[in-house]
Design a protein around this motif. Structure first.
Motif, short mmCIF file in Angstrom:
data_model
loop_
_atom_site.label_atom_id
_atom_site.label_comp_id
_atom_site.label_asym_id
_atom_site.label_seq_id
_atom_site.Cartn_x
_atom_site.Cartn_y
_atom_site.Cartn_z
N ILE A 1 0.81 -1.21 0.00
CA ILE A 1 0.00 0.00 0.00
C ILE A 1 0.84 1.27 0.00
O ILE A 1 0.39 2.32 -0.45
CB ILE A 1 -0.97 0.00 1.21
N VAL A 2 2.07 1.21 0.50
CA VAL A 2 2.91 2.42 0.58
C VAL A 2 3.51 2.69 -0.80
O VAL A 2 4.21 1.83 -1.35
CB VAL A 2 4.02 2.26 1.63
N PRO A 3 3.28 3.86 -1.38
CA PRO A 3 3.81 4.15 -2.72
C PRO A 3 5.33 4.07 -2.75
O PRO A 3 6.01 4.41 -1.78
CB PRO A 3 3.33 5.58 -2.99
N GLN A 4 5.85 3.62 -3.88
CA GLN A 4 7.30 3.44 -3.99
C GLN A 4 8.06 4.75 -4.00
O GLN A 4 9.28 4.75 -3.81
CB GLN A 4 7.60 2.61 -5.24
N ALA A 5 7.38 5.87 -4.20
CA ALA A 5 8.03 7.17 -4.15
C ALA A 5 8.22 7.67 -2.72
O ALA A 5 8.84 8.70 -2.51
CB ALA A 5 7.21 8.20 -4.93
N MET A 6 7.71 6.94 -1.73
CA MET A 6 7.76 7.37 -0.34
C MET A 6 8.75 6.53 0.46
O MET A 6 8.91 5.35 0.21
CB MET A 6 6.36 7.26 0.30
N TRP A 7 9.39 7.17 1.43
CA TRP A 7 10.26 6.40 2.32
C TRP A 7 9.40 5.37 3.06
O TRP A 7 8.24 5.60 3.34
CB TRP A 7 10.99 7.33 3.30
N GLY A 8 10.02 4.23 3.35
CA GLY A 8 9.29 3.18 4.06
C GLY A 8 8.56 2.22 3.14
O GLY A 8 7.93 1.27 3.61
N SER A 9 8.61 2.46 1.83
CA SER A 9 8.04 1.48 0.91
C SER A 9 8.91 0.22 0.92
O SER A 9 9.99 0.20 1.49
CB SER A 9 7.94 2.06 -0.50
N HIS A 10 8.42 -0.82 0.28
CA HIS A 10 9.10 -2.12 0.38
C HIS A 10 9.40 -2.63 -1.02
O HIS A 10 8.66 -3.47 -1.58
CB HIS A 10 8.20 -3.10 1.12
#
Length: 591
Positions: free
Chosen positions: A392-401
């Motif tokens: 769910i966390v966008p790849q442009a954001m820190w903390g993505s996987h």
């Protein structure tokens, strides 16, 4: 009314009670893989400083070089414009220069597909940010984010700020010479009372202020925050919602007062009128602390334009100067047209389907995950510019996987799972926003694939308000798949993971009704680490995302690109993925 904050493709009024720890010891007085911002042309100049929040693994919190932990803009100047890439080349068009009000300056029309539902700066949690970001201001603003551990923040109402070594005590120094639209001077007490109002109401984005334990006006320009746990408060203060500073004369007003067309911020524009079914009108605040120059936008009409065909006509004819949410093939034709600039940049927008954990067994949820046509959807929607989600966390954001193991389409495996579970000839209700073409197309393609294995995907288009109310009222009798978009309240994985999957006693945005104690603990602990140990926080956030995949909590579809069209007679527009669809009218000048 379709969704947009939480939901970038429709308008949603989000008002709900959020559990926020009370303050103590003080009175209650009142699209990719990168995140470089896309721009047509940079706006006003200013100074900004990159802040590294996380040390090397195992290290201590280190304050940025040169200025300690302080972040500074030049006093008396507006906040720095976001970094820009090369402008789109287009021949300028004169277009319409009519100004419905007497006086200097330009008129700007924003063709907005979403209803502006709630203009209360303490509770608004939807498309209202496109207005609020111009009428009110926050202490800081995020101007760049590299997708890993570094944010670039500039001061807005804060001139500078510092934090102690463990990020539990923060001190902000306010700009001098700032006034609210009613003429009242900005003070630390006004900041304190505004944030108190958000916390005390407990609505909208109030949960992001949970770390604050105590606020104190130290002197006439300084406010100190004591936190109950380490947190990146300067990043939190750059949020889209919940941290706007309100005049002392308005901070005690109720929601109805704000939604009757009243406002009292420090921003460059005042609210002149508001009719959710027609338009919201803004006029420039002559005494804005940043000053004014010739050619800037003086009046704004944010006009409700739900029909994308009409929006396209308006932007082509220069009867509107900005719009978004057009069919992607339209942007290509607009890009070839003299007088229109198309800006397609990175995004922090996630598109996903929440699976009803109350109604669907783990086997059925896994079968749905395996049946989804990931490659076909990624290639066919958004002009092929979308990226398949990795959680769910966008790849442009820190903390993505980026290493998250995600399933591939396998209809045969999905069919075997259903057969083994004795689930044959079943119907699955797919709830989506009426009028949102991408969600409809996804449903149609998925329906065709599921039909080959004996599953009937029933497409249920409703306004967002209608399906949201239905999903909250009766989880056991609600939809099986709830499709939605999400963009950040502020740039943190916690916003995505907490808002959509943290255990809720009463459903709000956890519309798959997911509940997992280990997941809750991981993201809560990660949030407390994010102020001092970004790498440690990332590790916990990633483990939590693995749980969502293992438990088949949702179908994670796409990281959606951000596409916008703006008339090229205006320069200075900057697309910032942290503030989706926000046009900072103050930064625009007519060429």
């Amino acid at each position: 009314m379709s969704e947009i904050k939480r939901l970038v493709f429709g308008g949603l009024l989000c008002v709900a009670t959020v559990a926020v720890p009370p303050l103590t010891a003080c009175s209650r007085d009142a699209d990719g893989s990168g995140a470089a911002n896309a721009a047509v042309e940079p706006g006003a100049a200013g100074q900004e400083t990159a802040a590294e929040f996380a040390p090397e693994p195992g290290g201590e919190f280190e304050e940025p070089a040169d200025s300690g932990s302080a972040q500074e803009d030049q006093p008396g100047e507006p906040p720095a414009a976001e970094p820009a890439v090369a402008p789109t080349t287009a021949v300028a068009s004169e277009g319409s220069r009519e100004n419905p009000r007497d006086g200097p300056g330009e008129h700007f029309v924003y063709a907005n597909p979403h209803v502006i539902g709630d203009l209360d700066p303490s509770s608004a949690f939807s498309s209202e940010h496109i207005v609020l970001q111009n009428v009110y201001e926050t202490l800081t603003r995020l101007t760049d984010h590299d997708g890993t551990t570094t944010e670039q923040l500039s001061g807005v109402l804060a001139e500078s700020w510092t934090a102690n070594d463990d990020a539990t005590v923060w001190t902000f120094t306010l700009r001098e010479g700032v006034t609210f639209h009613d003429g009242t001077a900005l003070t630390p007490q006004a900041v304190r009372d505004s944030l108190h109002r958000t916390i005390d109401l407990g609505l909208g984005a109030a949960f992001i202020l949970a770390p604050i334990e105590f606020m104190e006006a130290v002197d006439d320009r300084t406010i100190r925050f004591d936190l109950s746990y380490p947190a990146p408060l300067d990043l939190i203060m750059s949020a889209n919602f919940g941290v706007y500073v309100i005049s002392p004369n308005a901070v005690t007003q109720d929601n109805a007062w704000f939604n009757a067309g009243n406002a009292a911020g420090t921003g460059p524009y005042m609210l002149e009128s508001h009719d959710p079914a027609v338009s919201t009108r803004l006029v420039r605040y002559d005494d804005y602390w940043g000053g004014w120059s010739e050619g800037q936008v003086a009046t704004v009409d944010i006009r409700l334009t739900e029909d994308p065909v009409l929006a396209q006509q308006l932007i082509r004819n220069s009867d509107a100067h900005y719009t978004f949410n057009l069919p992607f093939d339209v942007y290509d034709s607009l890009a070839d047209r003299s007088g229109v600039d198309v800006v397609i940049g990175p995004s922090m927008i996630s598109l996903f389907g929440l699976l009803n954990t109350r109604r669907l067994s783990p086997e059925v949820r896994e079968a749905l995950v395996l049946s989804f046509p990931y490659d076909e959807i990624t290639a066919s929607l958004y002009g092929g510019r979308a990226v398949r989600s990795r959680g769910i966390v966008p790849q442009a954001m820190w903390g993505s996987h980026p290493e998250l193991e995600i399933p591939r389409t396998d209809l045969e495996a999905a069919s075997r799972l259903l057969d083994d579970a004795g689930m044959t000839d079943i119907s699955i209700i797919y709830s989506y926003d009426a009028g949102t073409i991408e969600q409809q197309q996804i449903g149609e393609v998925w329906k065709a694939g599921l039909a080959t294995i004996g599953v009937d995907l029933v497409l249920e288009p409703l306004t967002f308000d209608a399906r949201w109310a239905k999903a909250k009222a009766d989880p056991d009798g609600a939809q099986d798949v709830f499709v939605m978009f999400w963009f950040p309240t502020f740039v943190s994985p916690y916003d995505f993971l907490y808002s959509v999957f943290h255990t809720e006693e009463e459903p709000f945005f956890n519309l798959g009704y997911f509940s997992n104690g280990e997941f809750d603990t991981l993201i809560d602990e990660a949030d407390t680490l994010s102020g001092t140990d970004r790498y440690g926080a990332i590790e916990l956030f990633r483990r939590a995302q693995e749980i969502l995949v293992d438990e088949h909590a949702g179908v994670f579809m796409l990281d959606v690109p951000q596409a916008q069209a703006i008339r090229s007679e205006f320069r200075g527009f900057v697309s910032n993925p942290a503030y989706s669809q926000v046009v900072r009218f103050y930064e625009l000048h007519r060429r």
